[in-house]
Scaffold this motif. Structure first.
Motif, PDB file in Angstrom:
ATOM      1  N   MET A 276     -26.607  24.835 -40.164  1.00  0.00           N
ATOM      2  CA  MET A 276     -26.277  25.122 -40.867  1.00  0.00           C
ATOM      3  C   MET A 276     -25.065  24.540 -40.388  1.00  0.00           C
ATOM      4  O   MET A 276     -23.621  23.974 -40.591  1.00  0.00           O
ATOM      5  CB  MET A 276     -26.255  26.416 -41.467  1.00  0.00           C
ATOM      6  N   ASP A 277     -23.832  25.692 -39.685  1.00  0.00           N
ATOM      7  CA  ASP A 277     -22.001  25.700 -39.558  1.00  0.00           C
ATOM      8  C   ASP A 277     -22.511  25.128 -38.508  1.00  0.00           C
ATOM      9  O   ASP A 277     -22.641  25.190 -37.477  1.00  0.00           O
ATOM     10  CB  ASP A 277     -22.653  27.836 -38.923  1.00  0.00           C
ATOM     11  N   GLY A 278     -21.126  24.158 -38.868  1.00  0.00           N
ATOM     12  CA  GLY A 278     -20.809  23.105 -37.367  1.00  0.00           C
ATOM     13  C   GLY A 278     -21.466  22.423 -38.181  1.00  0.00           C
ATOM     14  O   GLY A 278     -21.212  20.908 -36.902  1.00  0.00           O
ATOM     15  N   THR A 279     -22.445  21.960 -38.544  1.00  0.00           N
ATOM     16  CA  THR A 279     -23.724  20.714 -38.566  1.00  0.00           C
ATOM     17  C   THR A 279     -23.149  20.393 -39.994  1.00  0.00           C
ATOM     18  O   THR A 279     -22.841  19.215 -40.464  1.00  0.00           O
ATOM     19  CB  THR A 279     -24.814  21.320 -38.026  1.00  0.00           C
ATOM     20  N   LEU A 280     -23.806  20.985 -40.480  1.00  0.00           N
ATOM     21  CA  LEU A 280     -23.859  20.598 -42.358  1.00  0.00           C
ATOM     22  C   LEU A 280     -22.237  21.338 -43.059  1.00  0.00           C
ATOM     23  O   LEU A 280     -21.729  20.458 -43.954  1.00  0.00           O
ATOM     24  CB  LEU A 280     -24.593  21.232 -43.102  1.00  0.00           C
ATOM     25  N   ILE A 281     -21.657  22.021 -41.948  1.00  0.00           N
ATOM     26  CA  ILE A 281     -20.640  23.132 -42.765  1.00  0.00           C
ATOM     27  C   ILE A 281     -19.752  23.060 -41.803  1.00  0.00           C
ATOM     28  O   ILE A 281     -19.632  23.183 -40.269  1.00  0.00           O
ATOM     29  CB  ILE A 281     -21.006  24.542 -42.916  1.00  0.00           C
ATOM     30  N   PRO A 282     -18.215  21.689 -41.987  1.00  0.00           N
ATOM     31  CA  PRO A 282     -17.769  21.141 -41.140  1.00  0.00           C
ATOM     32  C   PRO A 282     -16.817  22.708 -40.765  1.00  0.00           C
ATOM     33  O   PRO A 282     -16.644  23.232 -41.647  1.00  0.00           O
ATOM     34  CB  PRO A 282     -17.163  20.112 -41.012  1.00  0.00           C
ATOM     35  N   PHE A 283     -16.065  23.322 -39.594  1.00  0.00           N
ATOM     36  CA  PHE A 283     -14.954  24.471 -39.043  1.00  0.00           C
ATOM     37  C   PHE A 283     -14.350  23.778 -38.041  1.00  0.00           C
ATOM     38  O   PHE A 283     -14.306  23.211 -37.344  1.00  0.00           O
ATOM     39  CB  PHE A 283     -15.406  25.710 -39.304  1.00  0.00           C
ATOM     40  N   GLY A 284     -12.699  24.559 -38.194  1.00  0.00           N
ATOM     41  CA  GLY A 284     -12.452  24.375 -37.080  1.00  0.00           C
ATOM     42  C   GLY A 284     -11.892  23.346 -36.395  1.00  0.00           C
ATOM     43  O   GLY A 284     -11.003  22.485 -35.386  1.00  0.00           O
ATOM     44  N   GLY A 285     -11.743  22.675 -37.530  1.00  0.00           N
ATOM     45  CA  GLY A 285     -11.053  20.545 -37.153  1.00  0.00           C
ATOM     46  C   GLY A 285      -9.840  20.827 -37.588  1.00  0.00           C
ATOM     47  O   GLY A 285      -9.160  21.580 -37.977  1.00  0.00           O
ATOM     48  N   PRO A 286      -9.515  19.825 -38.086  1.00  0.00           N
ATOM     49  CA  PRO A 286      -7.285  19.274 -38.078  1.00  0.00           C
ATOM     50  C   PRO A 286      -7.159  20.160 -39.852  1.00  0.00           C
ATOM     51  O   PRO A 286      -6.684  19.975 -40.005  1.00  0.00           O
ATOM     52  CB  PRO A 286      -6.937  18.503 -38.319  1.00  0.00           C
TER      53      PRO A 286
ATOM     54  N   VAL B 234     -32.556  15.438 -29.515  1.00  0.00           N
ATOM     55  CA  VAL B 234     -31.558  16.678 -29.580  1.00  0.00           C
ATOM     56  C   VAL B 234     -29.818  16.157 -29.449  1.00  0.00           C
ATOM     57  O   VAL B 234     -29.625  15.735 -28.437  1.00  0.00           O
ATOM     58  CB  VAL B 234     -31.557  17.464 -28.339  1.00  0.00           C
ATOM     59  N   HIS B 235     -30.029  16.164 -30.727  1.00  0.00           N
ATOM     60  CA  HIS B 235     -28.301  15.240 -30.923  1.00  0.00           C
ATOM     61  C   HIS B 235     -27.397  16.634 -31.466  1.00  0.00           C
ATOM     62  O   HIS B 235     -27.847  17.063 -32.578  1.00  0.00           O
ATOM     63  CB  HIS B 235     -28.708  14.307 -32.466  1.00  0.00           C
ATOM     64  N   ARG B 236     -26.388  15.752 -31.034  1.00  0.00           N
ATOM     65  CA  ARG B 236     -25.004  16.880 -30.730  1.00  0.00           C
ATOM     66  C   ARG B 236     -23.809  16.528 -32.112  1.00  0.00           C
ATOM     67  O   ARG B 236     -23.669  15.549 -32.037  1.00  0.00           O
ATOM     68  CB  ARG B 236     -24.656  17.446 -29.523  1.00  0.00           C
ATOM     69  N   VAL B 237     -23.310  17.532 -33.270  1.00  0.00           N
ATOM     70  CA  VAL B 237     -22.616  17.499 -34.379  1.00  0.00           C
ATOM     71  C   VAL B 237     -21.372  17.500 -33.416  1.00  0.00           C
ATOM     72  O   VAL B 237     -21.406  18.701 -33.426  1.00  0.00           O
ATOM     73  CB  VAL B 237     -23.326  17.764 -35.484  1.00  0.00           C
ATOM     74  N   ASP B 238     -20.116  16.923 -34.120  1.00  0.00           N
ATOM     75  CA  ASP B 238     -18.824  17.347 -33.850  1.00  0.00           C
ATOM     76  C   ASP B 238     -18.700  18.143 -35.159  1.00  0.00           C
ATOM     77  O   ASP B 238     -18.686  17.834 -36.291  1.00  0.00           O
ATOM     78  CB  ASP B 238     -17.857  16.486 -34.108  1.00  0.00           C
ATOM     79  N   HIS B 239     -18.496  19.673 -34.740  1.00  0.00           N
ATOM     80  CA  HIS B 239     -18.335  21.061 -35.713  1.00  0.00           C
ATOM     81  C   HIS B 239     -17.203  20.679 -36.523  1.00  0.00           C
ATOM     82  O   HIS B 239     -16.939  21.583 -37.643  1.00  0.00           O
ATOM     83  CB  HIS B 239     -18.119  21.889 -34.906  1.00  0.00           C
ATOM     84  N   ARG B 240     -16.092  19.982 -35.847  1.00  0.00           N
ATOM     85  CA  ARG B 240     -14.934  19.989 -36.802  1.00  0.00           C
ATOM     86  C   ARG B 240     -15.207  18.861 -37.963  1.00  0.00           C
ATOM     87  O   ARG B 240     -14.456  19.163 -39.245  1.00  0.00           O
ATOM     88  CB  ARG B 240     -13.753  19.095 -36.078  1.00  0.00           C
ATOM     89  N   TYR B 241     -15.763  18.111 -38.091  1.00  0.00           N
ATOM     90  CA  TYR B 241     -16.380  17.059 -39.044  1.00  0.00           C
ATOM     91  C   TYR B 241     -18.351  17.092 -39.418  1.00  0.00           C
ATOM     92  O   TYR B 241     -18.175  16.795 -40.322  1.00  0.00           O
ATOM     93  CB  TYR B 241     -16.438  15.992 -38.622  1.00  0.00           C
ATOM     94  N   GLY B 242     -18.360  18.022 -38.544  1.00  0.00           N
ATOM     95  CA  GLY B 242     -20.391  18.482 -39.139  1.00  0.00           C
ATOM     96  C   GLY B 242     -21.288  16.906 -39.495  1.00  0.00           C
ATOM     97  O   GLY B 242     -20.332  15.999 -38.546  1.00  0.00           O
ATOM     98  N   VAL B 243     -21.752  16.879 -39.689  1.00  0.00           N
ATOM     99  CA  VAL B 243     -22.537  15.735 -39.701  1.00  0.00           C
ATOM    100  C   VAL B 243     -22.112  14.551 -40.614  1.00  0.00           C
ATOM    101  O   VAL B 243     -22.140  14.829 -41.433  1.00  0.00           O
ATOM    102  CB  VAL B 243     -24.403  15.877 -40.070  1.00  0.00           C
TER     103      VAL B 243
END
Length: 169
Positions: free
Chosen positions: A7-17, A141-150
């Motif tokens: 969820m956090d950082g994957t579906l809900i982005p955070f820490g981005g611009p 195993v796929h990494r998503v950028d937490h700043r943008y989410g999936v």
């Protein structure tokens, strides 16, 4: 085929611009957790269209079904119940030089030999290697950028892998 969703950082982005786009007028789910407005409800149809059994792999546990599934227009999904951490030493490595993410062994056990995709913002090469050695079936195993989410690009990687295209376990 299973698809484990964080969820956090994957579906809900955070820490981005920021500022982040917000969707919907709110409602019960957004009122209970205002960050849900950062999740595009259209993701539900896209995720559901992948042809996988969707599984919540998040510390939100049942709250994912109570709040997020309705927001995305998804039915109630299975939820990975995380084991108690128990008396382990910090940095426990399961016999590896570097520790995999704490979710990795639990998801491999939960998959019980079934092929899976895992989408998370906190995974890396150690997790991919650990899964490749400890899991008998194909796994992405796929990494998503937490700043943008999936993103659409992330889902394209998953779709290509599911269709048998190039990619690593």
């Amino acid at each position: 085929m299973l698809l484990f969703l964080d969820m956090d950082g994957t579906l809900i982005p955070f820490g981005g611009p920021g500022p982040y786009p917000e969707y919907g007028a709110g409602g019960r789910a957004a009122g209970a957790h205002p960050l849900l407005r950062r999740v595009d409800p259209a993701l539900g149809a896209r995720l559901g269209g992948l042809g996988c059994e969707l599984v919540w792999a998040t510390t939100w546990l049942d709250d994912a079904n109570d709040l997020v599934a309705p927001w995305l227009g998804l039915p109630s999904l299975p939820v990975v119940e995380w084991p108690d951490p128990g008396p382990s030493e910090p940095g426990e490595s399961y016999g590896w030089p570097c520790s995999p993410h704490w979710k990795t062994p639990a998801l491999v056990r939960w998959a019980a030999g079934r092929a899976f995709v895992w989408v998370d913002d906190e995974v890396g090469e150690v997790d991919r290697d650990w899964v490749a050695v400890h899991h008998p079936a194909p796994a992405l195993v796929h990494r998503v950028d937490h700043r943008y989410g999936v993103t659409g690009a992330d889902l394209a990687v998953v779709e290509e892998w599911l269709s048998g295209g190039p990619g690593v376990r």
